[in-house]
Design an enzyme around this catalytic site. Structure first.
Site, PDB file in Angstrom:
ATOM      1  N   ARG A   1       0.853  -1.101  -0.226  1.00 56.83           N
ATOM      2  CA  ARG A   1       0.025  -0.011   0.005  1.00 56.83           C
ATOM      3  C   ARG A   1       0.930   1.280  -0.057  1.00 56.83           C
ATOM      4  NH1 ARG A   1      -2.364  -3.633   3.566  1.00 56.83           N
ATOM      5  NH2 ARG A   1      -4.599  -4.459   3.063  1.00 56.83           N
TER       6      ARG A   1
ATOM      7  N   ASP B   1      -9.244  -4.834   9.030  1.00 57.18           N
ATOM      8  CA  ASP B   1      -8.359  -6.135   9.340  1.00 57.18           C
ATOM      9  C   ASP B   1      -9.178  -6.727  10.694  1.00 57.18           C
ATOM     10  OD1 ASP B   1      -7.388  -3.454   8.533  1.00 57.18           O
ATOM     11  OD2 ASP B   1      -5.279  -4.551   8.681  1.00 57.18           O
TER      12      ASP B   1
ATOM     13  N   ARG C   1     -11.740  -8.982   9.520  1.00 62.24           N
ATOM     14  CA  ARG C   1     -11.099 -10.395   9.042  1.00 62.24           C
ATOM     15  C   ARG C   1     -10.733 -10.983  10.313  1.00 62.24           C
ATOM     16  NH1 ARG C   1      -8.372  -7.125   4.082  1.00 62.24           N
ATOM     17  NH2 ARG C   1      -9.611  -7.564   2.449  1.00 62.24           N
TER      18      ARG C   1
ATOM     19  N   HIS D   1      -2.841  -0.007   9.000  1.00 56.99           N
ATOM     20  CA  HIS D   1      -3.566  -0.991   8.221  1.00 56.99           C
ATOM     21  C   HIS D   1      -2.597  -1.345   6.911  1.00 56.99           C
ATOM     22  CE1 HIS D   1      -6.783  -2.396   5.620  1.00 56.99           C
ATOM     23  NE2 HIS D   1      -6.328  -1.332   4.649  1.00 56.99           N
TER      24      HIS D   1
END
Lengths: 333, 333
Positions: free
Chosen positions: A107, A167, A170, A194
């Site tokens: 990212r 996150d 998940r 993140h």
């Protein structure tokens, strides 16, 4: 000669109509933006949804496709335009625009491209919705939330990054699979960046208040026979894996965005792990945004829950903050 | 040595778990299949959703992306496999698989490609869910519903085509825009072929039971100053326009599929314009499927509402039937 409409219906109110009271704008009509839009629409959170993008045909096509479903929805106004005037008076503006990770790309690599895009987007949002709450989703979300905060001039409680909300979702899904319990009854918090250096707070992992680490003291260490650490690794790898399989992620992030928008619009004051300015907390010295548990309501991010972290966990947060600051100080804003 | 799960939770039921009671399968994880899946999930009508496709990575990625959102959903079981055993005991199977229209292409052009795909799909559905209701969405939907009926050996009440449910929704959306009223209060039925020769039943168009054609007798003719015929034309062109702008349609058809699945699973006995065997009705002699208003419930399509059509409207239906039969008789099943 009266029209069919005039023969059918008599308008009886002299005043101007009140206008929308719970407007949500989504900036960017890619997969994440549209998954966010459909989730917000199907959860009936807003009375108006506006879409903005630079790709005019795609934008018009997506808006039209949603409008055609109007019979099945309870959001009577769906509008779209390249021009930001269409976003005026939004309560929440969700920013999903920008480049996304290619297969294998981290990212952080996206940052300069997305800063440039934000230099156009953020002032336009502010111009038409000076009192809104901005929710940043584009990656790298922690850095871009900082960028949005700087470019907007907004107080920090009105610029929020979606952060580790996904996150943590998940993690709770995977925890639920292991325990055969619904994710909403499995509690676990992932904080910090993140991304690759997110921090699972093992001491907080519980079901019905029963701490799993107390039942299994090795939890989160390499000595753990059940390898709960792999659960966190699957969270970190989760996005990469979905991208490799279907090309991008959309549904989970879309639903997590709607979850945050719901808490904000309905003033729920629920606690979510989202990205906020953490300077002065947990030993962080720099002006960086990281995810910690925050109270969200219709004013925005009003309170932060102070976690009792282990020294290693605080070290990880400080290290993330340094990594992010190193990238941030090179940016031209 | 007891696992964390065993220390945390005591299993107290001796019997086998009951299993899913309201399972929905979606065949095909393209844009329409996934929009159908997310609509069904967000409307919380199933306790299990299964996805099937031949593209294994895409299938796995889409399933994983939905599962990661499990915290935000109330559908505890989402499964996916290339192998149809994963679809066993479904109440409704939604078939979206097959080729879709390219820009400018008509739905009828897709037929032979999709018949061949159905020769694999339909027997597999039947094998694992011999009592299910099949909802065909793939185009050309009227012909493919006939094909699914023939290949499945099911009674006609358990093979339904999504038909003009979407066309009628688009019509009611456009009608709502013209009258500034929510689509759900605007009533209008489009019947016949889901495609270029669909039939708008102008005599039924009403708000609160007030017939618009009685207020405007020219409605639906070329002499109508308000050109309401244009509304139907925009419905016929609607899909082509969205395809041209964004490459495909997904949201509206997904929402309309969820609307039909809801009526079936909840045994609502609502009336929907869907595609069924119309031989013997409205002068149709051939074994063709066209959309007429039908009562849907948990047994499937149990009743047909008999419309009072004008001679021209009946002629249009017969003409559609002839066009479809012309294509169907050339098929190798």
């Amino acid at each position: 000669m009266a029209t069919t409409k005039e023969k059918l219906i008599t308008h009886v109110m002299k005043e101007e109509p009140v206008g929308s009271r719970n407007k949500v704008t989504v900036v960017g009509v890619g997969m994440v933006g549209m998954a966010s839009a459909i989730s917000v629409l199907m959860k009936e959170l807003a009375d108006e949804v506006a879409l903005v993008d630079v790709m005019e045909d795609k934008l018009k096509g997506e808006a039209m496709d949603l409008q055609h479903g109007g019979l099945f929805l309870r959001t009577p106004k769906i509008v779209a335009d390249k021009d930001y005037s269409v976003t005026a008076h939004s309560k929440v503006v969700v920013v999903t625009a920008g480049a996304r990770q290619q297969e294998g790309e981290s990212r952080l690599n996206l940052v300069q491209r997305n800063v440039n895009i934000f230099k156009f987007i953020i002032p336009n949002i502010v111009k038409y919705s000076p009192n809104c709450i901005i929710l940043i989703v584009s990656n790298p979300v922690d850095i871009l939330t900082y960028v949005a905060w700087k470019l907007s001039g907004f107080p920090k409680h009105r610029v929020i990054g979606s952060g580790t909300n996904l996150d943590s979702a998940r993690f709770r899904f995977l925890m639920g699979e292991r325990l055969n319990i619904h994710p909403s009854s499995c509690h676990g918090w992932i904080v910090g960046e993140h991304g690759d250096s997110s921090v699972p707070v093992w001491s907080g992992v519980n079901v019905a208040g029963v701490s799993l680490q107390k039942l299994n003291p090795e939890m989160g260490t390499d000595g753990d026979k059940e390898e709960w650490k792999a659960v966190h690794r699957k969270v970190v790898d989760g996005a990469y894996e979905v991208i490799k399989l279907k090309g991008y992620t959309s549904w989970a992030i879309g639903m997590s965005v709607a979850d945050l928008v719901e808490s904000i619009l309905k003033n729920l004051r629920k606690v979510h792990p989202v990205s906020t300015l953490v300077q002065g907390m947990h030993g962080v010295k720099d002006e960086v945004f990281l995810s910690v548990p925050c109270v969200l309501g219709n004013s925005g991010l009003t309170d932060v829950v102070n976690m009792t972290l282990k020294p290693e966990e605080e070290k990880q947060l400080v290290k993330s903050a340094e990594t992010l600051w190193d990238v941030q100080k090179e940016l031209e804003l």
